[in-house]
Each structure stands twice: as structure tokens, then as C-alpha cells.
Design an enzyme around this catalytic site. Structure first.
Site, mmCIF file in Angstrom:
data_model
loop_
_atom_site.group_PDB
_atom_site.id
_atom_site.type_symbol
_atom_site.label_atom_id
_atom_site.label_comp_id
_atom_site.label_asym_id
_atom_site.label_seq_id
_atom_site.Cartn_x
_atom_site.Cartn_y
_atom_site.Cartn_z
ATOM 1 N N GLY A 203 -12.135 23.338 34.975
ATOM 2 C CA GLY A 203 -11.288 22.938 36.086
ATOM 3 C C GLY A 203 -10.637 24.130 36.750
ATOM 4 N N SER A 204 -9.446 23.926 37.270
ATOM 5 C CA SER A 204 -8.768 24.945 38.067
ATOM 6 C C SER A 204 -7.965 25.896 37.195
ATOM 7 C CB SER A 204 -7.838 24.283 39.080
ATOM 8 O OG SER A 204 -6.749 23.667 38.404
ATOM 9 N N VAL A 207 -4.351 24.429 36.178
ATOM 10 C CA VAL A 207 -4.350 23.471 35.076
ATOM 11 C C VAL A 207 -4.763 24.165 33.781
ATOM 12 C CG1 VAL A 207 -5.327 21.310 34.212
ATOM 13 C CG2 VAL A 207 -4.834 21.561 36.649
ATOM 14 N N GLY A 208 -5.673 25.125 33.893
ATOM 15 C CA GLY A 208 -6.093 25.874 32.709
ATOM 16 C C GLY A 208 -4.940 26.582 32.034
ATOM 17 N N GLU A 225 -13.202 27.304 31.422
ATOM 18 C CA GLU A 225 -14.151 27.620 32.492
ATOM 19 C C GLU A 225 -13.462 27.204 33.776
ATOM 20 O OE1 GLU A 225 -16.321 27.693 35.410
ATOM 21 O OE2 GLU A 225 -17.197 25.828 34.687
#
Length: 511
Positions: A203-204, A207-208, A225
Site C-alpha cells: 500500500g501507501s 499507511v506503511g 511494499e
């Protein structure tokens, strides 16, 4: 915005309950043979090949991608991963013997790979089929259970695909709760992170970072990733028509219906005027999965135009119905861009081809590395060695030489990036072993005939010449010349003989 169905938004407690169900099932699954795990994969592969159209249609309905794009990105990549696991997976997870070194020559050293327990995967919406199967296949084959939190933007298709996995597990008599797919929003994902034994996130970057922070509470490993802003570099000595065809595919791969592909196109000044999308053929680009995405893309374009960029080609579309919504962005080719523009620095995830000129290999390497992202790069040149040399200087995790994104179709290779594109890898032996507890094991090579014995000079109580003995022992093992090692070895043997002689005398005297 057609109605497809309802799915539940799980509460944090419900998500944690799913993890515990999987944890119990995993304890049984961890004892299964690789033969049974391969049987599970073969059943899945047989179903996928037989039902390609159905799988692609489901993906298309939920994300807007075409059937061909679904086949390329969903079917082929998943089949390739299954095929690699069938042929090489067991070998990757068998104990791996390592050299034991000089000091431990009498020992046998190996690395064992044991399941971690429950893998928690939080995946994005761009490939609803492959993004479920990719972590599931690695987790299950390595003896783990897995709970997959699918995106709220592609939950309907994810729940459909989950039934395929359940049927395959039932066919081999595996625990029915070994794999779970959960749906919901941020709090559902947070509960998964707090209760799993490892987290894989796609994801982004924003958020990571939150997931990494939450994972720190329980100190579990994380694979991230995240975004990409891949460079697509075109030197002056290429076949322009061929590369332009590939470039269109690369731009499509960067659209909202697909993965983060090439997002920065660097073209040598000598062929700049002749480079662009081909004039012949049919293209289907621009469908978006999320309602507000087109507004973000338009903001990037407007920022570039305000700073001097120019649109040289833009797609259009005819009537698409009264009930159509703004989930489409016209494919756009834009030139005169530079790195002061948001379009060249922020992940667009849309069908935009920003083209920038360069004059030398050194310049294009500098431009490509001027990014907070570092997922992949693609370099094209009539000289393969030149393309390889440029690619080797790009700070990223993936490089395609005279091709685009071909690294992912080689499932023996690890996949992942650096910088804001994340860290850790899935795919290949690295990704498979990342689902494991990596345990180092040392045992006697010729047991019970040769066992570890602590030399007399350093046994407790340590002898007066204990440190002198250690000095000689170190030089005997690691001295740079053979002569130095031999001399040190003589000293070691001499001290051992003297120590044994002294010990023997003491013992005789005491007797």
C-alpha cells in the site's frame, strides 16, 4: 458504481478471533509434508487454468481493468508463482548446510527454516486476485497460516476468490481455518497487525509507517511494499517504435486500475521529438477504482501546467451512460516537465506519461535517483551493456534492461524496494524464507567420537598462562601466513602438554 454485494466490516475483536482460529489450524498444518503442500498448489493451478475467464471477469467488475490486463497481471503472475513453488519451493526450505569455520571444524553447521505461525497480510486493491494469492501461497507452502485483510475498495472480488482457496484446502483434507480473508476498515487492519506473527503490507508509505509503528508494539517482523515512481529511461540508440509500444504498456501499468509502474519517462534529446504513444492500435486506459482519484491526478497535472509543462496528447471518451461517475482519467502525455513539479515527485498511480529530456548517461542517472522512492527502473538502449551500466547505478530494488517490469515474471527473484518504496522482499527464496523463523543449528560432526572439550589452560579456575594460550590459539587459527600459524600451533601444543603434565603431577601427589 454498480451494486455487487455486501461484505461485513469486522470489528477489532472479530479480526483477532479470526487470527486465533488460524493459529490453531496452523499448528496442525506445520506438520504436513511438502508433498501435501504441493498437492494443494496443483489443485489451485488446475482451477485457475480452467477458470481464467471467470477470475478475470470478477477482477474486472471490481476494479475496472480489462480482461487482457487481468489475465496478464492476475493469472500469469499467480501461475508463475505456483509453478516456481512447485519446482523449487521445497529445496529453498530444506536445511541449508554452511561452513563451520576453522574454530568449529569438528562441528556441522546448518540453517533451518521453521514456520513463524500466523502471517498477517494487508493488501491493496489493484490486483484483487494476485494480491490475495501471492502472500497466501508463500505463507501456506512454508507451513504457516495466513489472515489476509483485503482492501475496502475490492472486497467483493476478494471474498469470491477466498472460496477458491477454501475449496482447495478441503480437497486435500487440510484444516479449514488455515486461511482466512477478512474485510473492514483501518481498525480491522490494526487488530490484525497487533495479533499476527508477521505482517506483509502492500500500500501507501503513509499507511506503511503506521503499520510499522503498530508492529513495534509486539516486535513482529514487517515487510512493506509501498509506492513507486519508477524511471523509464530511453537512450538515443533504441528502436523508437518498439520502445514506444512498451511505454504505452508501462503507462497503463501505472494507471489506477493496475500496479505502480513507470511514472517518470526520461528520453534522450536526440529522439525526443519522435517519442510518444504509437498511432496505430487500440488502447483501453483510464478506469479508476476509487472515486476521488481523478481529482488528485488532475491536481498533479494542473501543478505541472502552472510551472510550464505542456500536454501534447490526451485521451477522450464518448458517451458512457447517464449513471456514469467520475472514475475515469483520460490518458495524458505531458512534456516540458522538471523535478520541481509534483508530478515528477509524487506517486500518481494514474495513466500519465510525463516525458523529460536528458543529454548524457550521467544526467539521467542523477535524475532517476532524485526521488524519495526506489522500487524499480527500466532502461532501454541499443547497447545492452550501456543499459545494464545505467541500471546498475539506479538506487532501487528492481531493474529491467531493455524491457519493462519483467522482473516480476521471474518468480525466483525477490520483489521490493528501498527508501519510501519500503523494505523486505516477497518472491523468490528471500520472500519464502521471510515467512520463516530462521534458526542456526550447530552439532558435533563426528559425535560421539569427537566432542567439544575445553582446553585445560582456560578451564575454571583459569591458568596463569590462560590469556597467552588464547593469543597463540587465535594466531594458529587465523594468522595470515602459514609459518606464523605453525609457530603459534607449536606454542599451543606446548602449553597444553605442560598443563596436562602439571595436572597429572598434582593428581599423583594428591593420590
Amino acid at each position: 458504481m454498480k451494486y455487487l454485494g455486501y461484505v461485513p466490516a469486522l470489528t477489532p475483536d472479530e479480526a483477532r478471533e479470526q487470527v486465533e482460529k488460524v493459529r490453531k489450524a496452523q499448528k496442525m498444518w506445520a506438520k504436513t509434508s511438502f508433498k501435501k503442500r504441493r498437492q494443494f498448489l496443483r489443485i489451485l493451478l488446475k482451477y485457475i487454468i480452467k477458470h481464467q475467464a471467470l477470475i478475470c471477469e470478477i477482477s474486472s467488475r471490481d476494479t475496472g481493468k480489462t480482461m487482457v490486463d487481468a489475465s496478464l497481471g492476475e493469472i500469469m503472475t499467480t501461475c508463475e508463482k505456483i509453478n516456481w513453488l512447485l519446482s523449487e519451493g521445497e529445496q529453498c526450505l530444506k536445511p541449508e548446510y554452511r561452513s563451520s569455520g576453522r574454530a568449529m571444524l569438528h562441528k556441522r553447521a546448518k540453517v533451518e527454516f521453521h514456520p513463524l505461525g500466523v502471517i498477517g497480510a494487508i493488501v491493496s486493491w489493484n490486483y484483487p486476485f494476485h494480491n490475495i494469492f501471492n502472500p497466501m501461497l508463500a505463507a501456506v507452502f512454508s507451513g504457516n497460516g495466513v489472515v489476509i485483510k483485503i482492501s475496502e475498495h475490492a472486497s467483493w472480488s476478494g471474498c469470491f476468490y477466498f472460496r477458491i482457496i477454501q475449496s482447495a484446502l478441503a480437497a486435500i483434507g487440510a484444516p479449514e481455518d488455515l486461511v482466512e480473508v477478512i474485510t473492514g476498515f483501518a481498525e480491522t487492519g490494526e487488530a490484525l497487525v497487533s495479533s499476527a506473527d508477521k505482517v506483509i503490507f502492500v500500500g501507501s508509505p503513509g499507511v506503511g509507517k503506521m503499520i510499522m509503528s503498530n508492529a513495534a508494539e509486539t516486535l513482529i517482523p514487517v515487510t512493506l511494499e509501498l509506492g513507486g515512481k519508477d524511471a523509464f529511461i530511453v537512450c538515443e540508440d533504441v528502436d523508437v517504435d518498439l520502445v514506444a509500444q512498451i511505454a504505452v504498456r508501462a503507462a497503463l501499468q501505472s494507471s489506477g486500475q493496475n500496479c505502480a509502474g513507470a511514472e517518470r519517462f526520461y528520453v534522450h534529446r536526440k529522439i525526443y521529438a519522435s517519442f510518444g504513444p504509437p498511432l496505430a492500435g487500440k488502447y483501453d486506459m483510464g478506469a479508476l477504482c476509487m472515486h476521488a482519484h481523478s481529482e488528485m491526478l488532475e491536481a498533479l497535472i494542473n501543478d505541472a501546467l502552472d510551472k510550464g509543462a505542456e500536454i501534447i496528447a490526451r485521451g477522450s471518451f464518448g458517451p458512457i451512460g447517464e449513471d456514469a461517475v467520475d472514475q475515469y482519467f483520460p490518458p495524458t502525455v505531458i512534456v516540458n516537465v522538471n523535478h520541481s513539479m509534483r508530478l515528477m515527485q509524487e506517486e500518481a498511480f494514474g495513466p500519465i506519461m510525463p516525458i523529460m529530456k536528458f543529454s548524457s548517461d550521467e544526467e539521467v542517472v542523477r535524475l532517476a535517483n532524485d526521488s524519495k522512492y526506489g522500487l524499480g527502473c527500466n532502461v532501454f538502449s541499443g547497447s545492452q551493456s550501456r543499459a545494464r551500466e545505467i541500471a546498475s547505478q539506479i538506487h532501487c530494488g528492481l531493474a529491467a534492461v531493455n524491457d519493462f517490469a519483467s522482473t516480476y515474471m521471474c518468480q525466483s527473484l525477490p520483489f521490493g524496494g528501498v527508501k519510501n518504496s519500503g523494505f523486505g522482499r516477497f518472491g523468490g527464496v528471500e520472500g519464502l524464507r521471510a515467512c520463516c523463523l530462521v534458526k542456526s543449528v550447530v552439532e558435533d560432526r563426528w559425535w560421539p567420537f569427537i566432542k567439544t572439550v575445553i582446553p585445560k589452560p582456560i578451564q575454571y579456575p583459569v591458568a596463569e598462562n590462560g590469556f597467552e594460550f588464547q593469543e597463540s590459539l587465535v594466531e594458529a587459527l587465523y594468522g595470515l601466513s602459514v609459518w606464523d600459524r605453525l609457530q603459534a600451533l607449536v606454542n599451543v601444543l606446548k602449553m597444553l602438554t605442560e598443563q596436562n603434565s602439571t595436572s597429572g603431577s598434582r593428581k599423583k601427589k594428591n593420590d
